[in-house]
Write a protein that holds these residues in place. Sequence first.
Motif, PDB file in Angstrom:
ATOM      1  N   LYS A 197      17.864  49.937 126.681  1.00 36.50           N
ATOM      2  CA  LYS A 197      16.441  50.003 127.039  1.00 36.50           C
ATOM      3  C   LYS A 197      16.142  51.398 127.592  1.00 36.50           C
ATOM      4  CE  LYS A 197      12.949  47.149 129.360  1.00 36.50           C
ATOM      5  NZ  LYS A 197      12.759  46.043 130.328  1.00 36.50           N
ATOM      6  N   VAL A 198      16.095  52.373 126.700  1.00 38.76           N
ATOM      7  CA  VAL A 198      15.873  53.758 127.085  1.00 38.76           C
ATOM      8  C   VAL A 198      14.373  54.052 127.086  1.00 38.76           C
ATOM      9  CG1 VAL A 198      16.221  56.154 126.390  1.00 38.76           C
ATOM     10  CG2 VAL A 198      18.120  54.533 126.282  1.00 38.76           C
ATOM     11  N   ASP A 199      13.886  54.634 128.180  1.00 42.34           N
ATOM     12  CA  ASP A 199      12.464  54.903 128.337  1.00 42.34           C
ATOM     13  C   ASP A 199      12.072  56.250 127.738  1.00 42.34           C
ATOM     14  OD1 ASP A 199       9.834  54.666 129.167  1.00 42.34           O
ATOM     15  OD2 ASP A 199      10.226  55.379 131.188  1.00 42.34           O
ATOM     16  N   GLU A 200      12.877  57.293 127.989  1.00 43.24           N
ATOM     17  CA  GLU A 200      12.621  58.629 127.453  1.00 43.24           C
ATOM     18  C   GLU A 200      13.932  59.226 126.961  1.00 43.24           C
ATOM     19  OE1 GLU A 200      10.458  61.241 130.119  1.00 43.24           O
ATOM     20  OE2 GLU A 200       9.472  59.542 131.095  1.00 43.24           O
ATOM     21  N   ILE A 201      13.834  60.075 125.969  1.00 42.67           N
ATOM     22  CA  ILE A 201      15.015  60.770 125.451  1.00 42.67           C
ATOM     23  C   ILE A 201      14.636  62.216 125.169  1.00 42.67           C
ATOM     24  CG2 ILE A 201      14.543  60.032 123.066  1.00 42.67           C
ATOM     25  CD1 ILE A 201      17.644  59.956 122.729  1.00 42.67           C
ATOM     26  N   GLY A 202      15.550  63.131 125.495  1.00 42.43           N
ATOM     27  CA  GLY A 202      15.227  64.533 125.295  1.00 42.43           C
ATOM     28  C   GLY A 202      16.435  65.425 125.420  1.00 42.43           C
ATOM     29  N   PHE A 203      16.213  66.654 125.897  1.00 37.92           N
ATOM     30  CA  PHE A 203      17.295  67.642 125.897  1.00 37.92           C
ATOM     31  C   PHE A 203      17.086  68.656 127.010  1.00 37.92           C
ATOM     32  CE2 PHE A 203      14.127  68.500 122.569  1.00 37.92           C
ATOM     33  CZ  PHE A 203      13.605  69.726 122.975  1.00 37.92           C
ATOM     34  N   THR A 204      18.191  69.240 127.437  1.00 34.39           N
ATOM     35  CA  THR A 204      18.188  70.305 128.435  1.00 34.39           C
ATOM     36  C   THR A 204      19.443  71.135 128.265  1.00 34.39           C
ATOM     37  OG1 THR A 204      18.132  70.824 130.808  1.00 34.39           O
ATOM     38  CG2 THR A 204      19.317  68.844 130.154  1.00 34.39           C
ATOM     39  N   ASP A 205      19.405  72.388 128.744  1.00 37.56           N
ATOM     40  CA  ASP A 205      20.622  73.204 128.776  1.00 37.56           C
ATOM     41  C   ASP A 205      21.086  73.462 130.205  1.00 37.56           C
ATOM     42  OD1 ASP A 205      18.840  75.145 129.661  1.00 37.56           O
ATOM     43  OD2 ASP A 205      18.745  76.158 127.733  1.00 37.56           O
ATOM     44  N   LEU A 206      20.370  72.861 131.189  1.00 40.51           N
ATOM     45  CA  LEU A 206      20.747  72.954 132.608  1.00 40.51           C
ATOM     46  C   LEU A 206      20.794  74.402 133.104  1.00 40.51           C
ATOM     47  CD1 LEU A 206      23.615  70.296 132.764  1.00 40.51           C
ATOM     48  CD2 LEU A 206      21.208  69.975 133.370  1.00 40.51           C
ATOM     49  N   MET A 207      19.997  75.286 132.482  1.00 39.96           N
ATOM     50  CA  MET A 207      19.996  76.695 132.857  1.00 39.96           C
ATOM     51  C   MET A 207      18.578  77.252 132.791  1.00 39.96           C
ATOM     52  SD  MET A 207      23.336  78.118 130.751  1.00 39.96           S
ATOM     53  CE  MET A 207      23.240  79.768 131.483  1.00 39.96           C
ATOM     54  N   ARG A 208      18.350  78.344 133.492  1.00 44.20           N
ATOM     55  CA  ARG A 208      17.104  79.075 133.340  1.00 44.20           C
ATOM     56  C   ARG A 208      17.182  79.942 132.092  1.00 44.20           C
ATOM     57  NH1 ARG A 208      15.828  83.623 137.578  1.00 44.20           N
ATOM     58  NH2 ARG A 208      14.559  84.275 135.802  1.00 44.20           N
ATOM     59  N   GLY A 209      16.041  80.345 131.573  1.00 45.75           N
ATOM     60  CA  GLY A 209      16.018  81.250 130.437  1.00 45.75           C
ATOM     61  C   GLY A 209      16.167  82.693 130.876  1.00 45.75           C
ATOM     62  N   SER A 210      16.474  83.559 129.933  1.00 41.46           N
ATOM     63  CA  SER A 210      16.673  84.976 130.249  1.00 41.46           C
ATOM     64  C   SER A 210      15.442  85.815 129.954  1.00 41.46           C
ATOM     65  CB  SER A 210      17.861  85.525 129.454  1.00 41.46           C
ATOM     66  OG  SER A 210      17.572  85.510 128.066  1.00 41.46           O
ATOM     67  N   GLY A 211      14.346  85.163 129.560  1.00 42.22           N
ATOM     68  CA  GLY A 211      13.136  85.915 129.232  1.00 42.22           C
ATOM     69  C   GLY A 211      13.017  86.152 127.738  1.00 42.22           C
ATOM     70  N   ASN A 212      12.160  87.101 127.360  1.00 42.14           N
ATOM     71  CA  ASN A 212      11.952  87.387 125.940  1.00 42.14           C
ATOM     72  C   ASN A 212      13.241  87.869 125.286  1.00 42.14           C
ATOM     73  OD1 ASN A 212       9.285  86.689 126.153  1.00 42.14           O
ATOM     74  ND2 ASN A 212       8.569  88.794 126.426  1.00 42.14           N
ATOM     75  N   GLY A 213      13.329  87.669 123.983  1.00 43.34           N
ATOM     76  CA  GLY A 213      14.521  88.072 123.257  1.00 43.34           C
ATOM     77  C   GLY A 213      15.532  86.944 123.185  1.00 43.34           C
ATOM     78  N   ALA A 214      16.753  87.316 122.815  1.00 37.33           N
ATOM     79  CA  ALA A 214      17.785  86.309 122.564  1.00 37.33           C
ATOM     80  C   ALA A 214      18.930  86.407 123.560  1.00 37.33           C
ATOM     81  CB  ALA A 214      18.324  86.470 121.140  1.00 37.33           C
ATOM     82  N   GLY A 215      18.636  86.846 124.777  1.00 34.44           N
ATOM     83  CA  GLY A 215      19.706  86.983 125.755  1.00 34.44           C
ATOM     84  C   GLY A 215      20.314  85.660 126.162  1.00 34.44           C
ATOM     85  N   GLY A 216      19.498  84.668 126.379  1.00 29.07           N
ATOM     86  CA  GLY A 216      19.991  83.348 126.762  1.00 29.07           C
ATOM     87  C   GLY A 216      18.860  82.345 126.703  1.00 29.07           C
ATOM     88  N   THR A 217      18.914  81.454 125.719  1.00 30.58           N
ATOM     89  CA  THR A 217      17.806  80.518 125.507  1.00 30.58           C
ATOM     90  C   THR A 217      18.264  79.368 124.613  1.00 30.58           C
ATOM     91  OG1 THR A 217      15.531  80.313 124.730  1.00 30.58           O
ATOM     92  CG2 THR A 217      16.965  81.750 123.470  1.00 30.58           C
ATOM     93  N   THR A 218      17.441  78.337 124.577  1.00 25.32           N
ATOM     94  CA  THR A 218      17.649  77.191 123.693  1.00 25.32           C
ATOM     95  C   THR A 218      16.463  77.090 122.743  1.00 25.32           C
ATOM     96  OG1 THR A 218      19.043  75.889 125.174  1.00 25.32           O
ATOM     97  CG2 THR A 218      17.709  74.665 123.622  1.00 25.32           C
ATOM     98  N   ARG A 219      16.742  76.803 121.480  1.00 23.11           N
ATOM     99  CA  ARG A 219      15.695  76.551 120.489  1.00 23.11           C
ATOM    100  C   ARG A 219      15.954  75.209 119.818  1.00 23.11           C
ATOM    101  NH1 ARG A 219      17.514  81.869 119.072  1.00 23.11           N
ATOM    102  NH2 ARG A 219      16.040  83.520 119.666  1.00 23.11           N
ATOM    103  N   VAL A 220      14.903  74.393 119.704  1.00 24.89           N
ATOM    104  CA  VAL A 220      15.008  73.094 119.022  1.00 24.89           C
ATOM    105  C   VAL A 220      13.915  73.026 117.971  1.00 24.89           C
ATOM    106  CG1 VAL A 220      14.935  70.589 119.268  1.00 24.89           C
ATOM    107  CG2 VAL A 220      15.991  71.987 121.066  1.00 24.89           C
ATOM    108  N   ASP A 221      14.315  72.946 116.713  1.00 23.56           N
ATOM    109  CA  ASP A 221      13.375  72.857 115.596  1.00 23.56           C
ATOM    110  C   ASP A 221      12.824  71.434 115.486  1.00 23.56           C
ATOM    111  OD1 ASP A 221      12.026  72.876 113.189  1.00 23.56           O
ATOM    112  OD2 ASP A 221      13.806  73.139 111.945  1.00 23.56           O
TER     113      ASP A 221
END
Length: 232
Positions: A197-221
Motif C-alpha cells: 500500500k504505497v502512497d507515493e513513489i519517486g527518487f532522490t540522490d540525497l545530495m545537493r546539486g552543483s549548479g549549472n553544467g554537469a558537475g554533479g546532478t541527477t537527470r530523469v527522462d
Amino acid sequence: MHRAIPTTSFFLFGFVYAALAQQPAAAPAPPAPERPPLFFKEDFRLEAVGGQPVTQADLFNQNLELKLYGDGPGGTNPDHGIWIFRRAQPKDDPSYIWTGRCASSCAVALRDKANFIDLSGLGKIKWRTMQAGFHMLRPMVKLGDGTWLVGDHTDGYTADWHESEITLSEIRWRQLDIKTVLTTGNGKWIEHPDLSKVDEIGFTDLMRGSGNGAGGTTRVDWIEVYGKPVKR
C-alpha cells in the motif's frame, strides 16, 4: 518346493499400506507470482529548449500529483530547486527532471489521485536516467502509514541515457526524513517493509546539486511503475 511366507510379513505389509493410504494428499504448489501490469508512466514534458522550475502542469499524466521535497521552488532563491530542462544539443535529447540547482538534498515523488500502489512481490519500477559527478539516484517510497523509505539501489554516472529496472522487493531500505531528504533512524535497515500500500513513489540522490553544467546532478527522462492499484 514353495517356502511359506510368515504371517507377520502380511501383517507388516498391510500396516504400511494402510498408513500410506491414510496420509493426506500433498498440498498443491503455490501459484507462481504474477508480474504486475504497468500502473503508470510519466514522461516529463517541456517543448522548448531551456529550463524552468517543474510544476504540476509539466506532467503528461494529470491523474498523478507532483510532489517536491527538500530544496524546491519557492525557497529564498527562485533559481534554486527542482527543474524541468531541455538541452539544445543533442537535438534528439528529451526533456527531463534536473536537480542541478538544488541547494540542499531534494526529491521528486508522484502520487496517484485515486489509488495506492501495491508494489509487493514483483512490483518494480523502470526509469531512464543520466547522472553526473558522484550523484547516485535512488528509489524512495511513502508507505500507507506515512513512513518514508529510501532504497540501496543506485544508478550513477553514465555518458548517455541509461535504462534501469528495479524490483523493489529485492532492495534494502533505510528510513528517510522527508523534510531534509536525508536518511534517519540511526543507520538501521528497515527489514521487510510492507509495500502492498504505497502512497507515493519517486527518487532522490540525497545530495545537493552543483549548479549549472554537469558537475554533479541527477537527470530523469521518464519513470514507469509496475504494480496493482489499491483504492484509496
